[in-house]
Enzyme design. Structure first.
Site, mmCIF file in Angstrom:
data_model
loop_
_atom_site.group_PDB
_atom_site.id
_atom_site.type_symbol
_atom_site.label_atom_id
_atom_site.label_comp_id
_atom_site.label_asym_id
_atom_site.label_seq_id
_atom_site.Cartn_x
_atom_site.Cartn_y
_atom_site.Cartn_z
ATOM 1 N N LYS A 3 0.834 -1.211 0.000
ATOM 2 C CA LYS A 3 0.000 0.000 0.000
ATOM 3 C C LYS A 3 0.869 1.261 0.000
ATOM 4 C CE LYS A 3 -3.273 2.903 0.568
ATOM 5 N NZ LYS A 3 -4.200 3.273 -0.484
ATOM 6 N N CYS B 191 -4.193 10.641 2.058
ATOM 7 C CA CYS B 191 -3.305 9.486 1.871
ATOM 8 C C CYS B 191 -1.878 9.840 1.466
ATOM 9 C CB CYS B 191 -3.922 8.538 0.851
ATOM 10 S SG CYS B 191 -5.442 7.800 1.475
HETATM 11 N N1 LIG Z 1 -9.732 8.090 2.372
HETATM 12 C C1 LIG Z 1 -9.126 7.410 1.414
HETATM 13 O O1 LIG Z 1 -9.183 7.758 0.230
HETATM 14 C C2 LIG Z 1 -8.353 6.154 1.724
HETATM 15 C C3 LIG Z 1 -8.007 5.283 0.688
HETATM 16 C C4 LIG Z 1 -7.300 4.132 0.994
HETATM 17 C C5 LIG Z 1 -6.921 3.881 2.315
HETATM 18 N N2 LIG Z 1 -7.257 4.758 3.294
HETATM 19 C C6 LIG Z 1 -6.874 4.426 4.669
HETATM 20 O O2 LIG Z 1 -8.018 3.913 5.343
HETATM 21 C C7 LIG Z 1 -8.025 4.326 6.716
HETATM 22 C C8 LIG Z 1 -9.317 5.075 7.015
HETATM 23 O O3 LIG Z 1 -9.326 6.262 6.264
HETATM 24 P P1 LIG Z 1 -10.626 7.170 6.129
HETATM 25 O O4 LIG Z 1 -10.312 8.214 5.143
HETATM 26 O O5 LIG Z 1 -11.824 6.320 5.936
HETATM 27 O O6 LIG Z 1 -10.680 7.807 7.609
HETATM 28 P P2 LIG Z 1 -11.857 8.665 8.243
HETATM 29 O O7 LIG Z 1 -11.194 9.591 9.190
HETATM 30 O O8 LIG Z 1 -12.750 9.194 7.186
HETATM 31 O O9 LIG Z 1 -12.709 7.588 9.071
HETATM 32 C C9 LIG Z 1 -12.245 6.934 10.185
HETATM 33 C C10 LIG Z 1 -13.437 6.664 11.108
HETATM 34 O O10 LIG Z 1 -13.005 5.806 12.155
HETATM 35 C C11 LIG Z 1 -13.687 6.182 13.326
HETATM 36 N N3 LIG Z 1 -12.991 5.650 14.495
HETATM 37 C C12 LIG Z 1 -11.792 6.035 15.006
HETATM 38 N N4 LIG Z 1 -11.492 5.301 16.086
HETATM 39 C C13 LIG Z 1 -12.504 4.416 16.253
HETATM 40 C C14 LIG Z 1 -12.764 3.396 17.183
HETATM 41 N N5 LIG Z 1 -11.905 3.131 18.186
HETATM 42 N N6 LIG Z 1 -13.897 2.676 17.062
HETATM 43 C C15 LIG Z 1 -14.766 2.935 16.067
HETATM 44 N N7 LIG Z 1 -14.580 3.907 15.147
HETATM 45 C C16 LIG Z 1 -13.457 4.639 15.234
HETATM 46 C C17 LIG Z 1 -13.717 7.698 13.243
HETATM 47 O O11 LIG Z 1 -14.731 8.236 14.099
HETATM 48 C C18 LIG Z 1 -14.001 7.909 11.756
HETATM 49 O O12 LIG Z 1 -15.391 7.987 11.503
HETATM 50 C C19 LIG Z 1 -6.753 5.154 6.901
HETATM 51 O O13 LIG Z 1 -5.727 4.338 7.363
HETATM 52 C C20 LIG Z 1 -6.433 5.627 5.495
HETATM 53 O O14 LIG Z 1 -5.071 5.895 5.316
HETATM 54 C C21 LIG Z 1 -7.974 5.882 3.044
#
Ligand SMILES: NC(=O)c1ccc[n+]([C@@H]2O[C@H](COP(=O)([O-])OP(=O)(O)OC[C@H]3O[C@@H](n4cnc5c(N)ncnc54)[C@H](O)[C@@H]3O)[C@@H](O)[C@H]2O)c1
Length: 477
Positions: free
Chosen positions: A215, A271
């Site tokens: 990744k 990201c």
């Molecule tokens: N956004 C993207 O385009 C993308 C693409 C690929 C990978 N990622 C990866 O995926 C992961 C998530 O990214 P995202 O953009 O969805 O993040 P985000 O911040 O949009 O969502 C994360 C969610 O997790 C929740 N959360 C945090 N701690 C928690 C807990 N203990 N229990 C339950 N819920 C909890 C938060 O309240 C939030 O709603 C990251 O590691 C990111 O690097 C993101």
């Protein structure tokens, strides 16, 4: 097989919605109760094309529901996805606080076998830490620490096209380690993604560590292509070449390809910036340097200010009394995500130089205001000179320049005559190279793209030794 997704953000909601659409019974958990209440009421807290419809259809059919009750959520799924954020810590490493807190929660509620799938972007070795955190809780409860397996399944979706990316993946990376449960884990992951492998095999199987690193390698490679093109563009500007020709010229080479070769005012998002930093940090922790990735980051930081630099070349460093219009606040089109958006750097710099900024984005509005207020928390008075416009044209009224920062489709073909009439001075700084410099020149609109052999670059004669622009009369025009 039933699925639980822990973390209902961009990745979690898309994962949950798409898997429910494939027929799985899905529960999405989040610790943010307000977010869960909104989702239960049919609202979607983020903007992602098609997501609202997908969620509402599957909610109505009883295939997806939302909860903030961790016990219920862990109980529900045979597969438990971890899809929480991994923001950068102060030193640039990935902060695993949310991931490990979820792991502990799983350990506290787990009763029978569960497959824990890490979808968050995490440094190599995180699966081991997740495994240890769950086992710790199980042992504490006097239970066997063999009740689960942890596999890695990094997500490659792009915000703005996330549903399509999830439903029609180029590949699905799954890392499974040899061990007590590996046959079962592999079968469960195979079953989960069977729909995507019907036509041809898309799943790339590997060990967990390789999956975790894949990744970061993907994001670092994509970010490097952008920074490479930005460096080329800046050189093209000085040499009177057009980076758009260069892009086509090299993209046609099948070894290079056309994707991710667009020069502009820098990448942002949740990201690339944090993942390149985390990769550099991981390497450092192991006594290595990642020269290409470090340079990629550095070039990108510099690139975010390129349009302000160009504006200052033309108007001087004090922008007091100038009104600058901005089109596009989100880090890219079709999202409201403001994380690391170049607009945040640009707007802060303009406000600090005394300008009045009037910005328009079709979607990123409340998120943009929150992000800017956060950036300017030490200088809140600067926000007095920032306003959000109700439309793209309204933002232009009386403006001395327009900066285009996000390539929303609505900005591709504007009415330039109407723009000219609205602006005090028709000057476009095109941070996404959307417009045709020649056509604008014919219309009498001053144009500055990124590496586009534009009028400013042409009119300026550079002393190549000192890099000092000598067309002083043009600068104050
Ligand atoms: N956004 C993207 O385009 C993308 C693409 C690929 C990978 N990622 C990866 O995926 C992961 C998530 O990214 P995202 O953009 O969805 O993040 P985000 O911040 O949009 O969502 C994360 C969610 O997790 C929740 N959360 C945090 N701690 C928690 C807990 N203990 N229990 C339950 N819920 C909890 C938060 O309240 C939030 O709603 C990251 O590691 C990111 O690097 C993101």
């Amino acid at each position: 097989m039933r699925v639980t997704v822990i973390g209902s953000g961009y990745v979690g909601l898309v994962t949950g919605a798409c898997l429910s659409d494939l027929g799985f019974k899905v529960v999405c958990l989040d610790k943010d109760e307000e977010k869960i209440r909104a989702l239960q009421d049919g609202e979607v807290p983020i903007y992602e094309p098609g997501l609202k419809e997908l969620l509402s259809r599957n909610r109505a059919d009883g295939r997806i529901r939302f909860t903030s009750d961790a016990c219920e959520a862990v109980e529900h799924g045979d597969i438990l996805f971890i899809a929480v954020g991994t923001p950068p810590a102060e030193d640039g490493s990935a902060d695993l606080g949310h991931v490990l807190s979820v792991a502990a929660t799983i350990g506290r509620h787990l009763k029978g076998f569960k497959l824990v799938v890490n979808k968050s972007t995490v440094p190599v070795g995180t699966a081991d830490k997740v495994r240890a955190a769950i086992a710790h809780e199980l042992v504490h409860r006097g239970m066997s620490s063999d009740l689960f397996d942890v596999v890695s399944n990094p997500e490659f979706l792009k915000e703005g096209a996330a549903i399509d990316d999830f439903m029609r993946p180029d590949r699905i990376v799954v890392g499974v380690n040899e061990g007590l449960h590996h046959v079962r884990s592999r079968r469960m992951m195979g079953d989960l993604y069977a729909s995507f492998n019907r036509h041809h095999a898309r799943t790339v199987w590997m060990d967990v560590r390789s999956a975790e690193l894949t990744k970061y390698a993907a994001n670092a490679m994509l970010a490097a292509r952008i920074s490479f093109m930005n460096e080329m563009a800046n050189l093209a500007d000085e040499l009177g070449a057009d980076v758009d020709h260069i892009r086509r010229g090299i993209g046609a080479d099948s070894r290079i390809g056309h994707s991710f070769l667009y020069a502009g005012c820098g990448y942002g998002g949740s990201c690339f910036p944090k993942d390149t930093q985390a990769l550099v940090n991981t390497a450092k922790a192991h006594g290595h340097s990642m020269a290409v990735v470090s340079a990629t980051e550095m070039v990108n930081e510099r690139q975010k200010t390129i349009l302000v630099d160009r504006l200052v070349q033309r108007m001087g460093s004090d922008l007091t009394g100038r009104k600058i219009a901005i089109w596009g606040l989100a880090f890219k089109p079709n999202t409201d995500d403001m994380r690391e958006a170049p607009s945040r750097v640009v707007i802060r710099q303009l406000l600090m130089r005394g300008a009045h900024v009037c910005a328009f984005d079709p979607v990123a509005r409340s998120h943009a205001l929150d992000a800017l207020r956060c950036d300017l928390s030490q200088e809140p008075h600067l926000m007095e000179r920032f306003e959000l416009a109700a439309s793209d044209m309204q933002a232009l009224e009386g403006a001395d320049a327009l900066m285009v920062l996000t390539e929303w489709k609505n900005f591709h073909n504007p009415d330039f005559e109407a723009m000219k009439a609205l602006m005090r001075k028709p000057f476009i700084l095109d941070g996404r190279n959307l417009y045709n410099p020649e056509a604008l020149s014919e219309l009498g609109v001053a144009y500055q793209g990124v590496g586009r052999r534009n009028d400013l670059a042409q009119l300026m004669d550079f002393d190549l030794q000192t890099r000092v622009p000598v067309a002083a009369e043009f600068m104050n025009a």
